[in-house]
Design a protein around this motif. Structure first.
Motif, mmCIF file in Angstrom:
data_model
loop_
_atom_site.group_PDB
_atom_site.id
_atom_site.type_symbol
_atom_site.label_atom_id
_atom_site.label_comp_id
_atom_site.label_asym_id
_atom_site.label_seq_id
_atom_site.Cartn_x
_atom_site.Cartn_y
_atom_site.Cartn_z
ATOM 1 N N ARG A 1 0.844 -1.210 0.000
ATOM 2 C CA ARG A 1 0.000 0.000 0.000
ATOM 3 C C ARG A 1 0.873 1.252 0.000
ATOM 4 O O ARG A 1 0.568 2.221 -0.695
ATOM 5 N N LEU A 2 1.944 1.220 0.756
ATOM 6 C CA LEU A 2 2.869 2.346 0.809
ATOM 7 C C LEU A 2 3.504 2.582 -0.561
ATOM 8 O O LEU A 2 3.595 3.724 -1.028
ATOM 9 N N LEU A 3 3.919 1.498 -1.215
ATOM 10 C CA LEU A 3 4.506 1.628 -2.545
ATOM 11 C C LEU A 3 3.499 2.200 -3.542
ATOM 12 O O LEU A 3 3.840 3.046 -4.370
ATOM 13 N N GLU A 4 2.250 1.736 -3.468
ATOM 14 C CA GLU A 4 1.216 2.261 -4.355
ATOM 15 C C GLU A 4 1.019 3.751 -4.141
ATOM 16 O O GLU A 4 0.910 4.525 -5.100
ATOM 17 N N LEU A 5 0.986 4.148 -2.876
ATOM 18 C CA LEU A 5 0.805 5.568 -2.569
ATOM 19 C C LEU A 5 1.992 6.400 -3.046
ATOM 20 O O LEU A 5 1.819 7.514 -3.554
ATOM 21 N N GLU A 6 3.182 5.853 -2.893
ATOM 22 C CA GLU A 6 4.371 6.567 -3.379
ATOM 23 C C GLU A 6 4.327 6.717 -4.896
ATOM 24 O O GLU A 6 4.677 7.765 -5.433
ATOM 25 N N GLU A 7 3.867 5.670 -5.589
ATOM 26 C CA GLU A 7 3.738 5.748 -7.049
ATOM 27 C C GLU A 7 2.700 6.791 -7.451
ATOM 28 O O GLU A 7 2.915 7.559 -8.391
ATOM 29 N N LYS A 8 1.573 6.823 -6.718
ATOM 30 C CA LYS A 8 0.545 7.827 -7.003
ATOM 31 C C LYS A 8 1.091 9.240 -6.789
ATOM 32 O O LYS A 8 0.825 10.153 -7.574
ATOM 33 N N LEU A 9 1.857 9.390 -5.709
ATOM 34 C CA LEU A 9 2.439 10.699 -5.409
ATOM 35 C C LEU A 9 3.424 11.112 -6.507
ATOM 36 O O LEU A 9 3.409 12.250 -6.974
ATOM 37 N N GLU A 10 4.245 10.174 -6.961
ATOM 38 C CA GLU A 10 5.191 10.461 -8.046
ATOM 39 C C GLU A 10 4.450 10.839 -9.322
ATOM 40 O O GLU A 10 4.833 11.780 -10.014
ATOM 41 N N ALA A 11 3.389 10.113 -9.632
ATOM 42 C CA ALA A 11 2.602 10.403 -10.838
ATOM 43 C C ALA A 11 1.967 11.788 -10.738
ATOM 44 O O ALA A 11 1.956 12.549 -11.707
ATOM 45 N N ALA A 12 1.457 12.119 -9.539
ATOM 46 C CA ALA A 12 0.840 13.439 -9.350
ATOM 47 C C ALA A 12 1.882 14.545 -9.501
ATOM 48 O O ALA A 12 1.627 15.573 -10.126
ATOM 49 N N GLU A 13 3.070 14.334 -8.927
ATOM 50 C CA GLU A 13 4.140 15.328 -9.050
ATOM 51 C C GLU A 13 4.565 15.473 -10.501
ATOM 52 O O GLU A 13 4.798 16.583 -10.984
#
Length: 197
Positions: free
Chosen positions: A51-63
């Motif tokens: 879940r943490l990795l997914e959230l980090e990926e979402k954050l990277e995509a948003a950035e």
């Protein structure tokens, strides 16, 4: 443009905020997990890590989206500034183009010869008016392209006839059939010329 930029920034900020909140929730859950058997902890940690990795990926995509939107906005801004500068620089082009046929008419009339005193007086008045129009156009950056006796340059001249004069240099313009004009560094109309072979 600014409204669109603001909307894009708000969307990017909301996505980033959601991603940060989800990361904080995951971290809290990781700290509040009760101690159980080793295998259950490993399973819980792996799910939390996923879940943490997914959230980090979402954050990277948003950035990434945010940075792309910002770059697009800067490109549009630069393009608008360049267009405004060009429009300001060449603002008198349309009026100059509209006046060219009148200038040609003046030129033909001024080239006529007359023995009559009345005709000479009329031609003198026409020369004055022609001079005033040319002065106004020159103040805006419009000027005639030199042709007669110059070397042929396809950027400024349009060859419509050829001459075979051995006393002239090769590619020398021997006759100007129609005067050409330019506005600052932009050719409005090339000179129609006769060029020596």
């Amino acid at each position: 443009m600014s409204e669109q930029k603001n909307k894009k920034e708000k969307v990017a900020q909301e996505i980033e905020k959601e991603a940060v909140e989800e990361l904080q929730e995951v971290e809290q859950e990781m700290h509040t997990v009760p101690e159980e058997t080793a295998t259950e902890e490993e399973v819980t940690l792996t799910e939390d890590e996923k879940r943490l990795l997914e959230l980090e990926e979402k954050l990277e995509a948003a950035e990434d989206r945010y940075l792309r939107l910002q770059a697009d906005f800067e490109n549009v801004k630069k393009r608008n500034i360049a267009e405004r500068t060009a429009n300001q620089k060449y603002r008198s082009q349309s009026i100059a183009e509209a006046l060219l046929p009148a200038l040609d008419g003046f030129q033909k009339a001024l080239d006529t010869q007359s023995d009559s005193e009345q005709m000479e007086a009329l031609l003198t008045g026409m020369k004055m008016v022609y001079g005033q129009i040319m002065t106004a156009l020159e103040a805006e950056g419009v000027e005639a392209i030199p042709a007669l006796g110059e070397q042929f340059d396809p950027n400024y001249h349009q060859a419509v006839m050829q001459d075979d004069d051995s006393t002239k240099e090769s590619n020398e313009i021997t006759m100007e059939l129609q005067k050409g004009y330019k506005l600052k560094d932009r050719v409005i109309r090339p000179s129609m010329v006769k060029v020596n072979q």
